[in-house]
Enzyme design. Structure first.
Site, PDB file in Angstrom:
ATOM      1  N   GLY A 136       0.826  -1.209   0.000  1.00 37.16           N
ATOM      2  CA  GLY A 136       0.000   0.000   0.000  1.00 37.16           C
ATOM      3  C   GLY A 136       0.859   1.258   0.000  1.00 37.16           C
TER       4      GLY A 136
ATOM      5  N   GLY B  21      -0.430   4.722  -1.110  1.00 38.67           N
ATOM      6  CA  GLY B  21      -1.604   5.297  -0.449  1.00 38.67           C
ATOM      7  C   GLY B  21      -1.277   6.492   0.424  1.00 38.67           C
ATOM      8  N   GLN B  22      -2.298   6.969   1.114  1.00 41.69           N
ATOM      9  CA  GLN B  22      -2.151   8.185   1.924  1.00 41.69           C
ATOM     10  C   GLN B  22      -1.003   8.042   2.933  1.00 41.69           C
ATOM     11  OE1 GLN B  22      -5.347   8.945   4.698  1.00 41.69           O
ATOM     12  NE2 GLN B  22      -4.754  11.082   5.017  1.00 41.69           N
TER      13      GLN B  22
ATOM     14  N   TYR C  39     -15.448  -2.329   6.030  1.00 41.63           N
ATOM     15  CA  TYR C  39     -14.094  -1.889   6.382  1.00 41.63           C
ATOM     16  C   TYR C  39     -13.838  -2.124   7.874  1.00 41.63           C
ATOM     17  CZ  TYR C  39     -10.185   1.406   6.953  1.00 41.63           C
ATOM     18  OH  TYR C  39      -8.989   1.987   7.254  1.00 41.63           O
TER      19      TYR C  39
ATOM     20  N   LYS D 154     -11.236  -4.585   9.890  1.00 44.81           N
ATOM     21  CA  LYS D 154     -10.241  -4.093  10.850  1.00 44.81           C
ATOM     22  C   LYS D 154     -10.292  -4.900  12.148  1.00 44.81           C
ATOM     23  CE  LYS D 154      -8.023  -1.128   8.477  1.00 44.81           C
ATOM     24  NZ  LYS D 154      -6.644  -1.508   8.091  1.00 44.81           N
TER      25      LYS D 154
ATOM     26  N   ILE E 149      -6.642  10.893   9.281  1.00 45.56           N
ATOM     27  CA  ILE E 149      -5.307  11.497   9.126  1.00 45.56           C
ATOM     28  C   ILE E 149      -5.391  12.710   8.204  1.00 45.56           C
ATOM     29  CG2 ILE E 149      -2.898  11.095   8.473  1.00 45.56           C
ATOM     30  CD1 ILE E 149      -3.766   9.148  10.604  1.00 45.56           C
TER      31      ILE E 149
HETATM   32  N1  SER Z   1      -9.481   7.071   7.254  1.00 42.08           N
HETATM   33  C1  SER Z   1     -10.235   5.856   7.111  1.00 42.08           C
HETATM   34  C2  SER Z   1     -11.500   6.066   6.379  1.00 42.08           C
HETATM   35  O1  SER Z   1     -12.061   7.122   6.511  1.00 42.08           O
HETATM   36  C3  SER Z   1     -10.555   5.298   8.476  1.00 42.08           C
HETATM   37  O2  SER Z   1      -9.520   4.507   8.914  1.00 42.08           O
HETATM   38  O3  SER Z   1     -11.955   5.195   5.711  1.00 42.08           O
END
Ligand code: SER
Length: 311
Positions: free
Chosen positions: A8, A11-12, A143, A147, A173
């Protein structure tokens, strides 16, 4: 000597973690891997990079062997909004992909594996204020379910096979290097892109929808600090609450306005994202991370905005 594989990496988080890891452990020792998203130029040019499809065990196993890896950051994941739109893909990447990573790590005797979790691992039944590290976790998104799976699997592989899997539960983030994609917390990035481009932002969350947040340097610091943490001090492994600020869109917009007085915000609520955000904590308690590996955030909202607007 650490030889680190990062999935990844486009990614961000990956796109900012890889340069930092290369600074600390040496460029040749950090392999950046991405599947479909192209790696940013600076990452491709500054060290080894490759493609990896985590739904294929053989590809992960091959990379670990080829580069003689001992450490793995598994960041490859489908984010919350995309996962709702494409459950099958989310299942394949977030569940099967993680299983393959853990199996390949075990089969190759890796020393350390970092698998971040998220505030998405909580759900509407969780106490949403000052959410403790241990509490009810019944997320209602694919999601979030993936997790929780990751957290439990990390602990399972540690207890069953002695594989040192660790992870923080990341909040939203705030960052600037990659364009926001499909997360629920993305407004905290998109708003800054809008500040720079048109000084106006249409926000998809309600003005008072509060979520735990963190500026990227703190997220990178947390990930590296946990990777380096003394195993003898860790009572928990997967996962640790971490946070830096608890933020809603209006508070962020008011703060930005102090720097950019012409900035305006409007609310065009996206019910899907709003209901995901409503099921996540408003504020979280990160005292366990503070106690077990001395976590502390450096960036409050004021410092975040000052640095962001200068960058
Ligand atoms: N930043 C992620 C999202 O918004 C959450 O972990 O999907």
């Amino acid at each position: 000597m650490k030889r680190i594989l990062v999935t990844g990496a486009a990614g961000q988080i990956g796109s900012e973690l890889v340069p930092e890891l290369r600074k600390i452990y040496g460029s040749d020792n950090v392999v950046a891997a991405s599947n479909v998203t192209p790696l940013p130029d600076d990452i491709r040019e500054s060290g080894p990079s490759t493609t990896v499809n985590v739904t294929d065990y053989g590809q992960i196993d091959g990379l670990i062997k080829k580069y003689d890896m001992d450490t793995l950051y598994h960041l490859g994941s489908i984010l919350s909004v995309s996962a709702e739109q494409n459950r099958r893909l989310a299942y394949q990447v977030n569940i099967t992909g993680l299983y393959n990573i853990l199996e390949a790590a075990k089969d190759n005797n890796l020393q350390r594996i970092i698998v971040p979790s998220s505030i998405a691992a909580f759900g509407p039944d969780t106490p949403l204020d000052n959410t403790p590290n241990e509490t009810i976790q019944r997320p209602n998104t694919i999601y979030g379910i993936s997790k929780v799976f990751g957290e439990l699997m990390g602990d399972y592989y540690f207890h069953k096979f002695g594989l040192d899997v660790r992870g923080v539960r990341l909040p939203g983030i705030i960052s600037w290097k990659t364009e926001p994609t499909a997360g629920t917390t993305d407004y905290a990035m998109s708003i800054f892109y809008s500040v720079i481009r048109e000084q106006h932002y249409n926000c998809y969350l309600k003005p008072d929808t509060r979520l735990p947040m963190m500026y990227m340097p703190d997220a990178i610091e947390a990930s590296i600090q946990l990777m380096e943490a003394d195993p003898n001090r860790l009572i928990h492994r997967n996962a640790f609450n971490v946070t830096a600020m608890h933020l809603d869109p209006q508070t962020l917009a008011d703060e930005i306005k102090k720097h950019i007085p012409n900035f305006t915000i409007e609310y065009k609520i996206d019910q899907d994202r709003e209901s995901i955000a409503q099921s996540w904590p408003r504020t979280i308690d990160d005292s366990v991370a503070k106690k077990e590996w001395d976590w502390s955030a450096d960036y409050d909202l004021d410092r975040t905005i000052n640095e962001y607007l200068q960058s």
